[in-house]
Design an enzyme around this catalytic site. Structure first.
Site, PDB file in Angstrom:
ATOM      1  N   ASP A   1       0.834  -1.211   0.000  1.00  0.00           N
ATOM      2  CA  ASP A   1       0.000   0.000   0.000  1.00  0.00           C
ATOM      3  C   ASP A   1       0.863   1.252   0.000  1.00  0.00           C
ATOM      4  O   ASP A   1       0.532   2.246  -0.657  1.00  0.00           O
ATOM      5  CB  ASP A   1      -0.899   0.034   1.237  1.00  0.00           C
ATOM      6  CG  ASP A   1      -1.954  -1.058   1.210  1.00  0.00           C
ATOM      7  OD1 ASP A   1      -1.957  -1.870   0.266  1.00  0.00           O
ATOM      8  OD2 ASP A   1      -2.781  -1.095   2.145  1.00  0.00           O
TER       9      ASP A   1
ATOM     10  N   ASP B   1      12.363   2.363  12.994  1.00  0.00           N
ATOM     11  CA  ASP B   1      11.779   1.127  13.532  1.00  0.00           C
ATOM     12  C   ASP B   1      10.547   1.468  14.369  1.00  0.00           C
ATOM     13  O   ASP B   1      10.621   2.314  15.261  1.00  0.00           O
ATOM     14  CB  ASP B   1      12.846   0.438  14.400  1.00  0.00           C
ATOM     15  CG  ASP B   1      12.428  -0.956  14.825  1.00  0.00           C
ATOM     16  OD1 ASP B   1      11.265  -1.342  14.578  1.00  0.00           O
ATOM     17  OD2 ASP B   1      13.283  -1.647  15.410  1.00  0.00           O
TER      18      ASP B   1
ATOM     19  N   SER C   1      -7.858  -3.382  10.266  1.00  0.00           N
ATOM     20  CA  SER C   1      -8.130  -4.571   9.446  1.00  0.00           C
ATOM     21  C   SER C   1      -9.484  -5.199   9.751  1.00  0.00           C
ATOM     22  O   SER C   1      -9.904  -5.264  10.912  1.00  0.00           O
ATOM     23  CB  SER C   1      -7.036  -5.606   9.709  1.00  0.00           C
ATOM     24  OG  SER C   1      -7.391  -6.840   9.153  1.00  0.00           O
TER      25      SER C   1
ATOM     26  N   GLU D   1      -9.873  -8.149   9.859  1.00  0.00           N
ATOM     27  CA  GLU D   1      -9.582  -9.296  10.734  1.00  0.00           C
ATOM     28  C   GLU D   1     -10.046  -9.013  12.164  1.00  0.00           C
ATOM     29  O   GLU D   1     -10.257  -9.939  12.940  1.00  0.00           O
ATOM     30  CB  GLU D   1      -8.084  -9.604  10.719  1.00  0.00           C
ATOM     31  CG  GLU D   1      -7.570 -10.200   9.425  1.00  0.00           C
ATOM     32  CD  GLU D   1      -7.839 -11.699   9.299  1.00  0.00           C
ATOM     33  OE1 GLU D   1      -8.085 -12.347  10.324  1.00  0.00           O
ATOM     34  OE2 GLU D   1      -7.807 -12.198   8.157  1.00  0.00           O
TER      35      GLU D   1
ATOM     36  N   TYR E   1      -2.592 -11.288  15.087  1.00  0.00           N
ATOM     37  CA  TYR E   1      -2.531 -10.073  14.250  1.00  0.00           C
ATOM     38  C   TYR E   1      -3.763  -9.206  14.504  1.00  0.00           C
ATOM     39  O   TYR E   1      -3.664  -7.983  14.687  1.00  0.00           O
ATOM     40  CB  TYR E   1      -2.458 -10.487  12.771  1.00  0.00           C
ATOM     41  CG  TYR E   1      -2.748  -9.385  11.788  1.00  0.00           C
ATOM     42  CD1 TYR E   1      -1.788  -8.416  11.488  1.00  0.00           C
ATOM     43  CD2 TYR E   1      -3.979  -9.312  11.134  1.00  0.00           C
ATOM     44  CE1 TYR E   1      -2.053  -7.404  10.568  1.00  0.00           C
ATOM     45  CE2 TYR E   1      -4.255  -8.304  10.220  1.00  0.00           C
ATOM     46  CZ  TYR E   1      -3.290  -7.351   9.935  1.00  0.00           C
ATOM     47  OH  TYR E   1      -3.566  -6.356   9.025  1.00  0.00           O
TER      48      TYR E   1
HETATM   49  P1  NDP Z   1       2.975  -4.790   3.806  1.00  0.00           P
HETATM   50  O1  NDP Z   1       3.331  -5.926   4.683  1.00  0.00           O
HETATM   51  O2  NDP Z   1       3.191  -4.912   2.327  1.00  0.00           O
HETATM   52  O3  NDP Z   1       3.744  -3.474   4.300  1.00  0.00           O
HETATM   53  C1  NDP Z   1       3.983  -3.212   5.648  1.00  0.00           C
HETATM   54  C2  NDP Z   1       5.284  -2.461   5.767  1.00  0.00           C
HETATM   55  O4  NDP Z   1       5.633  -2.273   7.155  1.00  0.00           O
HETATM   56  C3  NDP Z   1       6.447  -3.229   5.133  1.00  0.00           C
HETATM   57  O5  NDP Z   1       7.172  -2.391   4.255  1.00  0.00           O
HETATM   58  C4  NDP Z   1       7.287  -3.618   6.335  1.00  0.00           C
HETATM   59  O6  NDP Z   1       8.642  -3.766   6.051  1.00  0.00           O
HETATM   60  C5  NDP Z   1       7.027  -2.473   7.298  1.00  0.00           C
HETATM   61  N1  NDP Z   1       7.428  -2.846   8.648  1.00  0.00           N
HETATM   62  C6  NDP Z   1       7.342  -4.073   9.211  1.00  0.00           C
HETATM   63  N2  NDP Z   1       7.892  -4.062  10.441  1.00  0.00           N
HETATM   64  C7  NDP Z   1       8.351  -2.808  10.653  1.00  0.00           C
HETATM   65  C8  NDP Z   1       9.056  -2.182  11.716  1.00  0.00           C
HETATM   66  N3  NDP Z   1       9.423  -2.839  12.816  1.00  0.00           N
HETATM   67  N4  NDP Z   1       9.357  -0.868  11.616  1.00  0.00           N
HETATM   68  C9  NDP Z   1       9.039  -0.176  10.501  1.00  0.00           C
HETATM   69  N5  NDP Z   1       8.395  -0.719   9.435  1.00  0.00           N
HETATM   70  C10 NDP Z   1       8.046  -2.026   9.511  1.00  0.00           C
HETATM   71  O7  NDP Z   1       1.448  -4.427   4.113  1.00  0.00           O
HETATM   72  P2  NDP Z   1       0.343  -3.793   3.128  1.00  0.00           P
HETATM   73  O8  NDP Z   1       0.925  -2.692   2.376  1.00  0.00           O
HETATM   74  O9  NDP Z   1      -0.352  -4.894   2.438  1.00  0.00           O
HETATM   75  O10 NDP Z   1      -0.695  -3.236   4.193  1.00  0.00           O
HETATM   76  C11 NDP Z   1      -0.592  -1.892   4.691  1.00  0.00           C
HETATM   77  C12 NDP Z   1      -1.295  -1.827   6.036  1.00  0.00           C
HETATM   78  O11 NDP Z   1      -2.663  -2.191   5.877  1.00  0.00           O
HETATM   79  C13 NDP Z   1      -0.718  -2.761   7.089  1.00  0.00           C
HETATM   80  O12 NDP Z   1      -0.802  -2.112   8.340  1.00  0.00           O
HETATM   81  C14 NDP Z   1      -1.665  -3.948   7.062  1.00  0.00           C
HETATM   82  O13 NDP Z   1      -1.683  -4.634   8.292  1.00  0.00           O
HETATM   83  C15 NDP Z   1      -2.986  -3.256   6.764  1.00  0.00           C
HETATM   84  N6  NDP Z   1      -3.951  -4.114   6.092  1.00  0.00           N
HETATM   85  C16 NDP Z   1      -3.650  -4.674   4.892  1.00  0.00           C
HETATM   86  C17 NDP Z   1      -4.555  -5.486   4.249  1.00  0.00           C
HETATM   87  C18 NDP Z   1      -4.252  -6.091   2.909  1.00  0.00           C
HETATM   88  O14 NDP Z   1      -5.070  -6.902   2.445  1.00  0.00           O
HETATM   89  N7  NDP Z   1      -3.176  -5.732   2.252  1.00  0.00           N
HETATM   90  C19 NDP Z   1      -5.882  -5.759   4.836  1.00  0.00           C
HETATM   91  C20 NDP Z   1      -6.093  -5.115   6.103  1.00  0.00           C
HETATM   92  C21 NDP Z   1      -5.172  -4.313   6.689  1.00  0.00           C
HETATM   93  P3  NDP Z   1       9.176  -5.241   5.540  1.00  0.00           P
HETATM   94  O15 NDP Z   1       8.642  -5.412   4.192  1.00  0.00           O
HETATM   95  O16 NDP Z   1      10.657  -5.084   5.588  1.00  0.00           O
HETATM   96  O17 NDP Z   1       8.668  -6.225   6.530  1.00  0.00           O
END
Ligand code: NDP
Length: 324
Positions: free
Chosen positions: A14, A57, A124, A126, A148
């Site tokens: 996203d 982080d 979410s 969820e 989650y």
């Molecule tokens: P992604 O997993 O693609 O992106 C999440 C990002 O957060 C990744 O770039 C990840 O890095 C980063 N991240 C993880 N851990 C840390 C940390 N400790 N510090 C800083 N950054 C961190 O998720 P989406 O883009 O698919 O989703 C975006 C949001 O929407 C999320 O919050 C997700 O939970 C929520 N969501 C998504 C849905 C979906 O269907 N896609 C449905 C419902 C909610 P890295 O890649 O290195 O782990």
């Protein structure tokens, strides 16, 4: 003056689409990345203008405070999270720290460093877990059934407290599943798209999946990030379900993916107990009437178009540039 947007998790699915959208709107964008993270794929940003990136982080409250005070955003899109349900069963504590407490660290950074900024928090579907009703609305009882979802529920309730008691203009997007060619590895939809492409190219013969009857309300990521932006253009913060309103099964997803490459999924997909979740939410289907009426939002990319784009991206990866 150009508006300034902070996107946490900009290298995720996203985050990358949202960055492109905001850059097209001439906003100044700063994106945070997880520690040590590099752009995972050249596909993640198609834009000519690359936003500024900064490592921060979510586990580090000081880092979040420094990012927010240094950038002084008008809008904050909090997307970063440990976003996998499967991974949350493996490490529930880390999931809570990053996905739950991490959201509060962002809200606290905004409250203390940029109190007039508007915040969009990615929540979410969820959270509804064993939902009592289908489709779910913003008023459906929350009843998470995995770690989650527990973490997202904490973030959601935390956001409401920051909004109602602590003056932060935070809106929650209650997002149903949304996919794209940039979906992270390990998600079932990416696995199906890749499997269909590999089988079509003769590089695999079967695809092992879990519960084919599990139903989700699947939309396209590009539509959902537009909803996030629309939410922050309203003067008053609020919560919105973002969903298509159509539930489809994992089997339906297979059907669309294999159809796209001229195959029958039943000939190639096998069920394996290994991929069943310990608990699966009830029928996940969202009623997004509030977003449609108040934001003027509606999905523009169909389920079939979204699945086809995912399969095409996997085919392109397999074929490589030399064979195009
Ligand atoms: P992604 O997993 O693609 O992106 C999440 C990002 O957060 C990744 O770039 C990840 O890095 C980063 N991240 C993880 N851990 C840390 C940390 N400790 N510090 C800083 N950054 C961190 O998720 P989406 O883009 O698919 O989703 C975006 C949001 O929407 C999320 O919050 C997700 O939970 C929520 N969501 C998504 C849905 C979906 O269907 N896609 C449905 C419902 C909610 P890295 O890649 O290195 O782990």
């Amino acid at each position: 003056m150009t508006k300034r947007a902070l996107i946490t998790g900009i290298l995720g699915q996203d985050g990358s689409y949202l960055a492109e959208l905001l850059l097209k709107k001439n906003m100044t964008v700063l994106g945070t990345t997880a520690p040590g993270e590099q752009p995972r794929s050249p596909r993640w940003l198609d834009s000519d203008v690359i936003p500024e990136l900064m490592e921060a982080d979510l586990a580090d409250a000081d880092a979040m405070r420094e990012v927010v005070s240094g950038f002084d955003p008008d809008e904050v899109y909090h997307l970063a999270a440990q976003s996998s349900v499967a991974a949350s069963f493996e490490d529930p504590l880390a999931t809570f720290d990053i996905t739950g407490s991490g959201a509060l660290r962002v809200l606290e950074a905004v409250r203390t460093q940029a109190p007039t900024a508007r915040v969009m928090l990615a929540c979410s579907a969820e959270m509804f877990g064993q939902a009592e009703e289908t489709p779910q609305t913003e008023n459906t009882l929350i009843c998470p059934v995995n770690p989650y979802a527990v973490a997202k529920t904490a973030a959601y309730h935390g956001a409401r407290v920051y909004r109602e008691a602590m003056g932060v203009a935070v809106s929650c997007a209650i997002l149903y599943n949304h996919e794209s060619p940039r979906r992270g590895d390990g998600f079932v939809t990416r696995k199906i798209a890749r499997g269909a492409a590999q089988i079509a190219r003769g590089k695999a013969s079967e695809l092992l999946l879990g519960n084919l009857q599990a139903q989700r309300d699947w939309g396209a990521a590009q539509d959902y990030v537009r909803a996030m932006w629309l939410m922050l253009q309203r003067p008053k913060p609020d919560d919105f379900i973002i969903a298509t309103g159509q539930a489809r099964s994992v089997g339906d997803f297979c059907d669309a993916a294999f159809n796209h490459v001229g195959l029958h999924w039943q000939d190639h997909v096998r069920v394996s107990e290994e991929f069943f979740r310990p608990t699966d939410p009830a029928l996940m289907c969202g009623n997004s009437s509030k977003a449609r009426e108040m934001l003027g939002w509606q999905p523009e990319i169909s389920f079939e178009q979204m699945v086809a784009a995912m399969v095409d991206a996997e085919l392109a990866l397999l074929d490589g540039p030399s064979q195009k």
